[in-house]
Design an enzyme around this catalytic site. Structure first.
Site, PDB file in Angstrom:
ATOM      1  N   HIS A   1       7.028   5.070   5.186  1.00  0.00           N
ATOM      2  CA  HIS A   1       7.188   5.120   6.804  1.00  0.00           C
ATOM      3  C   HIS A   1       7.365   4.082   7.368  1.00  0.00           C
ATOM      4  O   HIS A   1       6.832   2.786   7.159  1.00  0.00           O
ATOM      5  CB  HIS A   1       5.911   5.793   7.282  1.00  0.00           C
TER       6      HIS A   1
ATOM      7  N   PRO B   1       1.011  -1.045   0.041  1.00  0.00           N
ATOM      8  CA  PRO B   1      -0.093   0.031   0.014  1.00  0.00           C
ATOM      9  C   PRO B   1       0.744   1.135   0.108  1.00  0.00           C
ATOM     10  O   PRO B   1       1.752   1.361   0.721  1.00  0.00           O
ATOM     11  CB  PRO B   1      -0.817  -0.046   1.263  1.00  0.00           C
ATOM     12  N   MET B   2       0.753   2.124  -0.839  1.00  0.00           N
ATOM     13  CA  MET B   2       1.549   3.259  -1.110  1.00  0.00           C
ATOM     14  C   MET B   2       0.756   4.443  -0.953  1.00  0.00           C
ATOM     15  O   MET B   2       0.519   4.896  -2.143  1.00  0.00           O
ATOM     16  CB  MET B   2       2.600   3.282  -2.105  1.00  0.00           C
TER      17      MET B   2
HETATM   18  C1  LIG Z   1       6.100   5.690  -1.563  1.00  0.00           C
HETATM   19  C2  LIG Z   1       5.616   4.576  -0.543  1.00  0.00           C
HETATM   20  C3  LIG Z   1       4.461   5.056  -0.021  1.00  0.00           C
HETATM   21  C4  LIG Z   1       4.246   4.150   1.197  1.00  0.00           C
HETATM   22  N1  LIG Z   1       3.101   4.051   2.117  1.00  0.00           N
HETATM   23  C5  LIG Z   1       2.546   3.292   2.600  1.00  0.00           C
HETATM   24  C6  LIG Z   1       1.267   3.502   3.323  1.00  0.00           C
HETATM   25  O1  LIG Z   1       0.348   3.794   2.858  1.00  0.00           O
HETATM   26  N2  LIG Z   1       0.728   2.125   4.091  1.00  0.00           N
HETATM   27  C7  LIG Z   1       1.717   1.264   4.604  1.00  0.00           C
HETATM   28  O2  LIG Z   1       1.212   0.099   5.264  1.00  0.00           O
HETATM   29  N3  LIG Z   1       2.969   1.053   3.804  1.00  0.00           N
HETATM   30  C8  LIG Z   1       3.444   2.101   3.253  1.00  0.00           C
HETATM   31  N4  LIG Z   1       4.579   1.863   2.675  1.00  0.00           N
HETATM   32  C9  LIG Z   1       5.500   0.897   3.179  1.00  0.00           C
HETATM   33  C10 LIG Z   1       5.257  -0.326   2.125  1.00  0.00           C
HETATM   34  O3  LIG Z   1       4.196  -1.017   2.879  1.00  0.00           O
HETATM   35  C11 LIG Z   1       6.249  -1.348   2.203  1.00  0.00           C
HETATM   36  O4  LIG Z   1       6.732  -1.658   3.704  1.00  0.00           O
HETATM   37  C12 LIG Z   1       7.516  -0.853   1.543  1.00  0.00           C
HETATM   38  O5  LIG Z   1       7.408  -0.380   0.425  1.00  0.00           O
HETATM   39  C13 LIG Z   1       8.639  -2.017   1.265  1.00  0.00           C
HETATM   40  O6  LIG Z   1       9.762  -1.739   1.021  1.00  0.00           O
HETATM   41  P1  LIG Z   1      10.305  -1.445  -0.344  1.00  0.00           P
HETATM   42  O7  LIG Z   1       9.844  -0.014  -0.894  1.00  0.00           O
HETATM   43  O8  LIG Z   1      11.829  -1.433  -0.438  1.00  0.00           O
HETATM   44  O9  LIG Z   1       9.766  -2.400  -1.571  1.00  0.00           O
HETATM   45  C14 LIG Z   1       5.269   2.839   1.695  1.00  0.00           C
HETATM   46  C15 LIG Z   1       6.133   2.782   0.811  1.00  0.00           C
HETATM   47  C16 LIG Z   1       6.459   3.811  -0.127  1.00  0.00           C
HETATM   48  C17 LIG Z   1       7.705   3.326  -0.793  1.00  0.00           C
END
Ligand SMILES: Cc1cc2nc3c(=O)[nH]c(=O)nc-3n(C[C@H](O)[C@H](O)[C@H](O)COP(=O)(O)O)c2cc1C
Length: 370
Positions: A199, A21-22
């Site tokens: 985060h 989720p991003m």
């Molecule tokens: C741009 C971005 C936005 C993110 N927003 C969320 C979010 O809204 N909710 C959430 O549970 N995790 C969020 N994450 C963390 C991701 O769930 C996950 O832990 C992470 O992307 C995994 O690592 P990677 O980016 O190296 O693949 C976000 C990550 C990124 C890169």
């Protein structure tokens, strides 16, 4: 049964691949593409305020654009942090001083008024009307997964989600957090390593005692603790290649969650920034809490560097999470200067993004060795 076979069967998906989720990056159409290719798409809905009656329309709108065969094939994602105390006048003043040294147009900083909080799931579940609105929305869509970042709701709420047949997932950044989540009958744990973008979802330990475990160390520790008897384990952080996916699945992970590898696709809302990766100068990432109030991994742009520098010269109490983030978002809207004040969340491996790849090609690369 092998954990990934078990989970993919429960979710009705082909590959043990969850799109992270991003918030601020994904659209419903983007997520639907991943689901249609055999993974599980997610819809971040932390921005929807369920204390407000129009939240139903907001969710309906997002779901109507999620065009997949079975719309229950989705992960709806919430933030579940503790409510944040109102900022003091001193902290607001400190925030303005911090940004005055970064933004050349000081007037922009002075015009920021938006020191309002972002609501957490914890505030919805203690408001009867909000919780009943939320549960009736979930009853309507019956998402396969509801996931939480920054903590989890009360046991009674988790039980209500289970009664709807929903699997409940939550992020952990340490063995202690994973053990805690298991006590509350969380079905799937997103094991978020320190290299992950976005985060950091820690909720038990503060930054000063955070062990900053890599995804692989965290996964091995938690797997060896549960010995195959615990929840579904889903590593997240730095996973950008089929061989890494295969390693985790072969070694007991139920699925992997991938975010950063998808940031360059044209469907991503932040793709204009990431479209030059590989062609422009490589920058490091950093874990900073200055922008939002919680630690997040972001690309070190000149804006982020200036902010870090400014905070070093003038350390002081700042508004908490949500208040600080919303003030920043208002400032970003007001800023017409030359400095790009974007906050580009991304993992340590962001420089391996190939912006020429489509979502389909990325899914293919990630699943090719399974
Ligand atoms: C741009 C971005 C936005 C993110 N927003 C969320 C979010 O809204 N909710 C959430 O549970 N995790 C969020 N994450 C963390 C991701 O769930 C996950 O832990 C992470 O992307 C995994 O690592 P990677 O980016 O190296 O693949 C976000 C990550 C990124 C890169």
């Amino acid at each position: 049964m092998n954990a990934s076979i078990n989970l993919t069967k429960r979710l009705g998906i082909k590959y043990p691949l969850l799109l992270a989720p991003m918030a601020g990056v994904l659209t419903s159409a983007f997520s639907a593409t991943v689901t249609n290719l055999g993974g599980l798409g997610s819809i971040p809905i932390s921005h929807i305020d369920f204390t407000n009656a129009n939240s139903i329309d907001q969710l309906d709108k997002l779901m109507s654009k999620y065009q997949v065969r079975d719309r229950s094939s989705v992960n709806l994602n919430f933030f579940c942090h503790e409510p944040v105390p109102e900022p003091t006048e001193v902290s607001i003043d400190n925030w303005k001083q911090l940004y005055r040294r970064v933004i050349s147009d000081e007037d922009v900083v002075d015009r920021v008024r938006l020191f309002t909080p972002s609501k957490s799931f914890k505030e919805f579940e203690t408001d009867e009307a909000a919780l009943s609105r939320l549960l009736s929305c979930l009853d309507k869509f019956r998402p396969k997964v509801v996931s939480f970042h920054f903590g989890i709701p009360a046991s009674s709420t988790i039980a209500k989600l289970h009664d709807l047949g929903i699997l409940v997932f939550a992020s952990a950044t340490s063995l202690d957090e994973a053990v805690y989540l298991h006590k509350f009958e969380i079905d799937g744990i997103i094991l978020q390593g320190f290299e992950a973008g976005g985060h950091r979802g820690n909720f038990l330990s503060d930054a000063d005692v955070d062990e900053k475990l890599s995804t692989q160390s965290l996964f091995v520790q938690v797997r060896d603790h549960f010995k195959g008897e615990g929840p579904f384990l889903i590593p997240a952080g730095g996973i950008d290649d089929g061989a890494i996916v295969k390693y985790y699945i072969d070694n007991g992970a139920a699925a992997v969650q991938v975010g950063t590898a998808f940031l360059g696709v044209r469907e991503s809302l932040t793709s204009p920034f990431f479209s030059n990766v590989g062609r422009s100068e490589r920058r490091n990432t950093a874990m900073v809490d200055l922008v939002s109030g919680k630690f997040a991994r972001t690309v070190r742009t000149p804006f982020i560097d200036a902010l870090i520098d400014s905070a070093k010269k003038f350390p002081g109490e700042l508004p908490g999470y949500g208040y600080r983030y919303n003030a920043y978002k208002e400032l970003r809207g007001l800023n017409k200067g030359e400095l790009d004040v974007g906050f580009y969340l991304a993992g340590q491996n962001y420089y391996s993004i190939n912006p020429d790849l489509s979502i389909e090609e990325i899914v293919k690369n990630l699943t090719k060795d399974l």
